[in-house]
Enzyme design. Structure first.
Site, PDB file in Angstrom:
ATOM      1  N   TYR A   1       0.776  -1.209  -0.032  1.00 36.39           N
ATOM      2  CA  TYR A   1      -0.024  -0.189   0.189  1.00 36.39           C
ATOM      3  C   TYR A   1       0.800   1.021  -0.027  1.00 36.39           C
ATOM      4  O   TYR A   1       0.333   2.229  -0.015  1.00 36.39           O
ATOM      5  CB  TYR A   1      -0.960  -0.115   1.075  1.00 36.39           C
ATOM      6  CG  TYR A   1      -2.363  -0.841   0.943  1.00 36.39           C
ATOM      7  CD1 TYR A   1      -3.021  -0.582  -0.026  1.00 36.39           C
ATOM      8  CD2 TYR A   1      -2.511  -2.029   1.723  1.00 36.39           C
ATOM      9  CE1 TYR A   1      -4.225  -1.126  -0.401  1.00 36.39           C
ATOM     10  CE2 TYR A   1      -3.616  -2.726   1.387  1.00 36.39           C
ATOM     11  CZ  TYR A   1      -4.577  -2.290   0.423  1.00 36.39           C
ATOM     12  OH  TYR A   1      -5.672  -2.916   0.204  1.00 36.39           O
TER      13      TYR A   1
ATOM     14  N   GLU B   1      -4.573 -30.348   8.357  1.00 39.33           N
ATOM     15  CA  GLU B   1      -4.575 -29.862   7.254  1.00 39.33           C
ATOM     16  C   GLU B   1      -5.721 -28.941   6.843  1.00 39.33           C
ATOM     17  O   GLU B   1      -5.420 -27.731   6.740  1.00 39.33           O
ATOM     18  CB  GLU B   1      -4.762 -30.953   6.044  1.00 39.33           C
ATOM     19  CG  GLU B   1      -4.813 -30.139   4.774  1.00 39.33           C
ATOM     20  CD  GLU B   1      -5.374 -31.224   3.669  1.00 39.33           C
ATOM     21  OE1 GLU B   1      -5.732 -30.678   2.569  1.00 39.33           O
ATOM     22  OE2 GLU B   1      -5.616 -32.437   3.939  1.00 39.33           O
TER      23      GLU B   1
ATOM     24  N   ASP C   1      -5.788 -35.057   4.254  1.00 37.10           N
ATOM     25  CA  ASP C   1      -6.872 -35.801   3.489  1.00 37.10           C
ATOM     26  C   ASP C   1      -5.521 -37.124   2.683  1.00 37.10           C
ATOM     27  O   ASP C   1      -4.618 -36.712   2.210  1.00 37.10           O
ATOM     28  CB  ASP C   1      -7.181 -35.099   2.282  1.00 37.10           C
ATOM     29  CG  ASP C   1      -8.496 -34.392   3.059  1.00 37.10           C
ATOM     30  OD1 ASP C   1      -8.901 -34.611   4.232  1.00 37.10           O
ATOM     31  OD2 ASP C   1      -8.994 -33.292   2.271  1.00 37.10           O
TER      32      ASP C   1
END
Length: 412
Positions: free
Chosen positions: A162, A248, A301
């Protein structure tokens, strides 16, 4: 490797204690003693101020941070090279290691993925239309970093963006340049005094003090605490946790909180990076490991992306390979969800999720990486038709899907 109990008579915490003892023994054999500082000397003109400054410097060194004086000297050396080139009527260039090529990566089981010393490089030229803007942006951010380090102040990557959002274009440009500068100077990113906003969460038996003096008390309740944005600044970490669980996904993390996991398995610590972990979450996992040397497990997973995320925590990534020593925790063990669990838990095939083309490409990439071939358990998963058969069978399983099935089974 996966974590498995050593006999039906052994309780969960007995197994954890045995596992921690083996980890500590391995650390002693490897000479892995925690880093410490010496006694600083200060001149008499301002003893307290000098002593405080040296102590802070020693703390940063102990955390793997490069001393501010070295960072400033490295930046000055780069600027001196530019001045020398201009004096010779030559176009200045920045030379940066190529962070996107596996040819520049070596693998060590004790560290993970590291950038080789003599790697191939790319040049950012000031006289090329393709790279002149990037050359200017690197110079601009280098100037800001120099001021931050010199004044011992910090700014976020968002703050940098910014300062001139129109010039930078988007946040990703700033992020990539900061990583390039870190690689070029050969210093950890945290030594540049630029912070990134954390997206990770942590819960469980942990207390610490942030750099500004804020006391943080993580709890075992249903509310988690945001991972700090200045990991090297936290101090006085206290825990009696027996293990650290990396989760996760945020959805799974929240579900475990709702199920009172931290209380039921207390004392423990649980952390999530909400998918691919940000730098601060990885730094915190590393700091907890270096400080307490408790067993660390990963719950991801059973698909290529989950396996890769676990590997990022454990062995690092190609993009940040130049900073592997500050980020990786090779002692992490794969708790699950294992591809073999699909068969072991008798999960109905019609509930499995088909692998997409993107999944297939990711799996092909993961299977070629050096850390897969060096892991006996992972090889066993492959030879027992787990990782590779998950691919060949075009299916995968995620933890959220298992939760839904579990709820349905309870309702039946």
């Amino acid at each position: 490797m996966a974590f498995a109990p050593m006999g039906p008579e052994a309780s969960f915490f007995e197994v954890l204690d045995q596992h921690r003892a083996s980890l500590l023994a391995a650390l002693r054999r490897g000479g892995g003693e925690p880093a410490g500082g010496g006694t600083p000397q200060a001149s008499s003109f301002n003893l307290k101020k000098a002593l405080r400054s040296v102590c802070e410097e020693r703390k940063r060194e102990a955390c793997g941070e490069t001393p501010s004086s070295e960072v400033l000297a490295s930046i000055e050396s780069v600027i001196q090279d530019i001045i020398t080139s201009v004096a010779k009527n030559e176009a200045p260039t920045f030379t940066i290691g190529n962070r996107s090529s596996w040819e520049n990566i070596k693998f060590e089981d004790s560290v993970g993925l590291q950038m080789v010393t003599h790697c191939t490089t790319r040049k950012i030229k000031s006289d090329s239309l393709k790279s002149v803007k990037k050359f200017a942006l690197i110079l601009k951010i280098l100037s800001k970093i120099y001021k931050l380090v010199q004044s011992n102040t910090y700014a976020t990557k968002r703050d940098i963006y910014y300062t001139d959002s129109q010039l930078f274009g988007n946040q990703t440009v700033v992020d990539n340049i900061i990583n390039d500068i870190s690689c070029m100077l050969k210093v950890p990113r945290m030594s540049l005094h630029i912070l990134s906003t954390s997206k990770g969460l942590i819960a469980g038996n942990l207390r610490y003090i942030e750099e500004d003096g804020t006391r943080v008390h993580c709890t075992c309740g249903a509310t988690a605490v945001a991972v700090p944005s200045n990991i090297q600044g936290i101090r006085n970490l206290i825990t009696d946790a027996k293990f650290l669980l990396i989760v996760e996904k945020d959805a799974t993390f929240q579900r475990l909180l709702d199920d009172n996991f931290c209380n039921r398995m207390s004392p423990c610590i649980m952390i999530t990076g909400k998918g691919v972990p940000d730098l601060n979450t990885r730094l915190l996992v590393k700091k907890l490991w270096d400080t307490f040397h408790i067993p660390v497990f990963a719950l991801v997973d059973a698909d290529p992306h989950g396996i890769e995320i676990m590997c990022i925590y454990k062995y690092g990534s190609m993009a940040m390979s130049f900073e592997a020593h500050n980020l990786t925790v090779p002692a992490i063990r794969w708790l699950g969800l294992l591809p073999s669990d699909i068969k072991r838990l008798n999960i109905p095939r019609d509930t499995l999720i088909p692998l997409t083309k993107r999944d297939q490409m990711k799996l092909d990439s993961v299977l070629k990486r050096p850390y897969v071939t060096c892991q006996p358990f992972w090889r066993k998963e492959q030879t027992s038709n787990c990782i590779e058969v998950t691919c060949n069978g075009s299916v995968k399983e995620n933890i959220t899907n298992l939760e839904i099935q579990s709820q349905a089974a309870r309702l039946d």
